[in-house]
Design an enzyme around this catalytic site. Structure first.
Site, short mmCIF file in Angstrom:
data_model
loop_
_atom_site.label_atom_id
_atom_site.label_comp_id
_atom_site.label_asym_id
_atom_site.label_seq_id
_atom_site.Cartn_x
_atom_site.Cartn_y
_atom_site.Cartn_z
CG HIS A 82 -0.40 -0.86 -3.73
ND1 HIS A 82 0.41 -0.70 -4.22
CD2 HIS A 82 0.04 -0.01 -4.38
CE1 HIS A 82 1.58 -0.38 -4.96
NE2 HIS A 82 0.52 0.27 -5.12
CG ASP A 161 1.61 -2.49 -12.96
OD1 ASP A 161 1.28 -1.43 -13.14
OD2 ASP A 161 2.35 -2.31 -11.81
NE ARG A 168 0.12 4.61 -14.78
CZ ARG A 168 -0.67 4.78 -13.95
NH1 ARG A 168 -0.06 3.80 -13.45
NH2 ARG A 168 -1.36 5.82 -13.30
CB SER A 183 -1.03 0.70 -12.19
OG SER A 183 -0.07 -0.21 -11.28
CE LYS A 187 2.22 -2.42 -8.25
NZ LYS A 187 1.50 -1.39 -9.48
N1 URA Z 1 0.53 2.76 -7.22
C1 URA Z 1 0.78 1.68 -7.92
O1 URA Z 1 0.44 0.75 -8.61
N2 URA Z 1 0.91 2.47 -9.14
C2 URA Z 1 -0.31 3.65 -9.68
O2 URA Z 1 -0.42 3.49 -10.64
C3 URA Z 1 -0.24 4.18 -8.78
C4 URA Z 1 0.10 3.90 -7.60
#
Ligand code: URA
Length: 436
Positions: A82, A161, A168, A183, A187
């Site tokens: 990620h 999320d 957001r 966040s 996940k």
């Molecule tokens: N990626 C995400 O899933 N959440 C964030 O807050 C920033 C990048």
């Protein structure tokens, strides 16, 4: 408890208890707490911050807003990557198929565009028919069959999320260490993985503008991941200029496919190979990083990565012929090329402003309900440090609406600086954190 009291407490700079955080997240998930109160708490968190216990409690509550997926009936270690966000940051769509082609099982739960940055899900949805909203059973079936599934948060996995992320995006509440941590890690923990590599970006186009804060973010996420039993590591990367050439959803899909055909920008290819290599190691396909890298390179040159992407697209309902015929992807009706106004060296290609220009064209959202335009975006024709002459093409803008074009061009004029001196470019990879 009253939501307003929790908001007030954070507004006044006090630490929230685990119970208060859990209550708030649970209310948000059932719909008992409305978006306006959630947005107010988000803003209070951005301004006041959270301590380590609050951040861990928020992550935990967000994981428990849905199920923690049990993928134990799929053999092998499950791994994911990620990024904390960037402009033109399309690595997931290249490296997930590459790692899966090497035998790693990659359940990848991504996000939509966030602020000025693009999102993997929006990019994937520019492929006609591609479904990112798989049920848990479909997600598992895709993983078993193809070795990789590319999905978004669902009502079953990380639903809190899903709600907070969308809020957001449009309430200026992205740039916050605890909110980014919760966040991403909620996940990732909920999707049922064993190993995670994080690309933590820093620079003009990142949410963390300064290297120090990006390093703390990386360390926080690595700690939280490990506490949850996920072998987590991070790479700190610079995000001063866009990643690759393309910015905008369908344009980025083309660049991903070109990269899997061995014809992509070399900096993008290098980062994808590096991240895919870590996934192959974390998946336990091999213990040796060198052997893993050789496998990833082979998957790239043999076309196995491209064929894996074809299988993923097909399994998730998308049109796989886009891989051979890019005209099947959404395409903007108009083009405008921005040219250099003087001779000189490209001293700045500000990823933040370029990302905002792409959003302005319609590639991102200004409100929760807005639909994005998958066809619009930009192709950056120069690299930092290139010597150009007056009239040299700098950026090709793909647009639909003339008013939006004017606003985007105004941002692009500021984003690109042509001058007399060679710029000092930072290395792409600044540091690794938590590598074993
Ligand atoms: N990626 C995400 O899933 N959440 C964030 O807050 C920033 C990048």
């Amino acid at each position: 408890m009253l939501a307003v009291d929790i908001i007030k407490k954070k507004r006044d700079g006090l630490a929230l208890s685990r119970g208060e955080i859990e209550w708030f997240v649970a209310g948000l998930t059932t719909g008992a707490i409305p978006d306006y109160q959630a947005s107010a708490l988000l803003m209070a968190i951005v301004i006041r911050g959270m301590n380590a216990e609050e951040t861990a409690a928020l992550t935990d509550a967000m994981v428990r807003s849905g199920i923690r997926a049990d993928l134990s009936d799929i053999s092998g270690r499950k791994v994911d990557k990620h990024s904390t966000g960037g402009v033109g940051d399309k690595t997931s769509i290249v490296l997930a198929p590459l790692a899966a082609a090497c035998g790693a099982i990659v359940p990848m739960m991504s996000g939509r565009g966030l602020g000025h940055t693009g999102g993997t899900l929006d990019k994937l949805e520019s492929i006609p028919g591609f479904r990112i909203a798989l049920s848990f059973d479909e997600y598992k079936a895709a993983l078993k069959e193809v070795g990789c599934a590319l999905i978004g948060q669902t009502s079953e996995i990380a639903p809190a999320d899903k709600t907070l992320y969308a809020l957001r995006d449009v309430t200026a509440t992205i740039e916050s260490l605890p909110l980014i941590t919760a966040s991403i890690m909620s996940k990732k923990i909920a999707e049922g993985i064993d190993g995670l590599v994080l690309d933590v970006t820093t620079g003009r186009g990142a949410f963390m503008k300064h290297e120090d804060e990006a390093r703390v973010l990386a360390q926080t996420m690595v700690t939280i991941g490990r506490q949850a039993g996920v072998r987590t590591e991070a790479i700190l990367t610079t995000m001063d200029t866009p990643r690759g050439r393309a910015v905008g959803n369908a344009l980025e899909i083309v660049e991903c496919v070109e990269t899997l055909k061995g014809r992509g920008p070399k900096d993008l290819e290098r980062l994808c190979v590096l991240l895919a290599t870590r996934l192959v190691v974390l998946a336990g396909v091999t213990d040796s990083s060198d052997a893993a890298e050789r496998q990833v390179q082979r998957a790239l040159t043999s076309g196995a990565g491209l064929e894996k992407l074809r299988a993923i697209i097909t399994r998730q309902g998308g049109d796989p012929t886009i891989l051979d015929d890019y005209r099947r992807l959404p395409s903007a009706p108009h083009r405008r090329v921005l040219h250099a106004s003087a001779d000189g060296v490209v001293m700045r290609l500000d990823a933040g402003l370029i990302g905002r220009a792409s959003m302005t064209l319609g590639a991102g959202r200004a409100t929760v309900d807005e639909t994005i335009d998958a066809s619009v975006g930009l192709l950056v024709e120069v690299r930092l440090g290139d010597r150009v002459q007056k009239g040299h093409p700098l950026i090709e803008v793909h647009y639909r609406d003339a008013d939006r074009l004017d606003a985007a061009l105004a941002l692009l004029e500021q984003a690109i600086v042509i001058g007399g001196e060679a710029p000092v470019a930072r290395p792409l990879v600044l540091e690794t954190i938590g590598f074993e």
